[in-house]
Design a protein around this motif. Structure first.
Motif, short mmCIF file in Angstrom:
data_model
loop_
_atom_site.label_atom_id
_atom_site.label_comp_id
_atom_site.label_asym_id
_atom_site.label_seq_id
_atom_site.Cartn_x
_atom_site.Cartn_y
_atom_site.Cartn_z
N UNK A 241 0.85 -1.17 0.00
CA UNK A 241 0.00 0.00 0.00
C UNK A 241 0.90 1.25 0.00
N UNK A 242 0.51 2.25 -0.77
CA UNK A 242 1.31 3.47 -0.91
C UNK A 242 1.20 4.32 0.34
N UNK A 243 2.32 4.88 0.74
CA UNK A 243 2.33 5.76 1.90
C UNK A 243 1.87 7.15 1.48
N UNK A 244 1.63 7.96 2.46
CA UNK A 244 1.19 9.33 2.20
C UNK A 244 2.24 10.09 1.40
N UNK A 245 3.51 9.89 1.73
CA UNK A 245 4.59 10.57 1.02
C UNK A 245 4.61 10.17 -0.45
N UNK A 246 4.44 8.88 -0.72
CA UNK A 246 4.44 8.40 -2.10
C UNK A 246 3.25 8.96 -2.87
N UNK A 247 2.10 9.04 -2.19
CA UNK A 247 0.91 9.60 -2.83
C UNK A 247 1.12 11.08 -3.18
N UNK A 248 1.73 11.82 -2.25
CA UNK A 248 2.00 13.24 -2.51
C UNK A 248 2.99 13.41 -3.66
N UNK A 249 4.04 12.61 -3.68
CA UNK A 249 5.01 12.68 -4.77
C UNK A 249 4.34 12.38 -6.11
N UNK A 250 3.49 11.38 -6.13
CA UNK A 250 2.78 11.02 -7.35
C UNK A 250 1.86 12.15 -7.79
N UNK A 251 1.14 12.74 -6.83
CA UNK A 251 0.23 13.83 -7.15
C UNK A 251 0.98 15.02 -7.75
N UNK A 252 2.12 15.40 -7.12
CA UNK A 252 2.88 16.54 -7.63
C UNK A 252 3.49 16.24 -8.99
N UNK A 253 3.91 15.01 -9.23
CA UNK A 253 4.46 14.64 -10.54
C UNK A 253 3.39 14.75 -11.62
N UNK A 254 2.19 14.26 -11.32
CA UNK A 254 1.09 14.35 -12.28
C UNK A 254 0.67 15.80 -12.51
N UNK A 255 0.64 16.58 -11.43
CA UNK A 255 0.28 18.00 -11.55
C UNK A 255 1.30 18.74 -12.41
N UNK A 256 2.56 18.46 -12.22
CA UNK A 256 3.62 19.10 -13.00
C UNK A 256 3.47 18.76 -14.48
N UNK A 257 3.17 17.49 -14.76
CA UNK A 257 3.00 17.07 -16.15
C UNK A 257 1.84 17.81 -16.80
N UNK A 258 0.73 17.96 -16.08
CA UNK A 258 -0.42 18.68 -16.63
C UNK A 258 -0.08 20.14 -16.88
N UNK A 259 0.62 20.77 -15.94
CA UNK A 259 0.98 22.19 -16.10
C UNK A 259 1.94 22.40 -17.28
N UNK A 260 2.79 21.44 -17.56
CA UNK A 260 3.71 21.57 -18.69
C UNK A 260 2.98 21.48 -20.02
N UNK A 261 1.86 20.75 -20.06
CA UNK A 261 1.10 20.57 -21.30
C UNK A 261 0.16 21.74 -21.58
N UNK A 262 -0.34 22.37 -20.53
CA UNK A 262 -1.32 23.44 -20.71
C UNK A 262 -0.67 24.70 -21.25
N UNK A 263 -1.52 25.54 -21.85
CA UNK A 263 -1.04 26.82 -22.37
C UNK A 263 -2.09 27.88 -22.13
N UNK A 264 -1.67 29.11 -22.14
CA UNK A 264 -2.60 30.22 -21.96
C UNK A 264 -3.41 30.38 -23.24
#
Length: 61
Positions: free
Chosen positions: A1-24
């Motif tokens: 089972x994933x720990x809270x730290x792993x979940x947070x790291x995964x969330x931030x990695x996914x968020x970063x990927x989304x922000x890199x793809x988006x544009x104004x």
């Protein structure tokens, strides 16, 4: 089972990927989105008004 730290790291990695793809959006795209949103709001309001008027006619109050 994933720990809270792993979940947070995964969330931030996914968020970063989304922000890199988006544009104004450009002005043309923004105006179109604003028009569509405005039309949607007007339609929802008109549907609510019609339902309210039908209820008024049926109940008389």
């Amino acid at each position: 089972m994933a720990t809270t730290t792993e979940k947070l790291k995964s969330f931030f990695a996914e968020s970063r990927r989304v922000l890199l793809v988006t544009k104004k959006p450009g002005m043309k795209e923004f105006k179109m989105a604003a028009k569509i949103t405005g039309i949607g709001m007007i339609l929802v309001g008109l549907i609510g008004l019609v339902i309210r008027l039908i209820g008024y006619v049926i109940t008389g109050s």
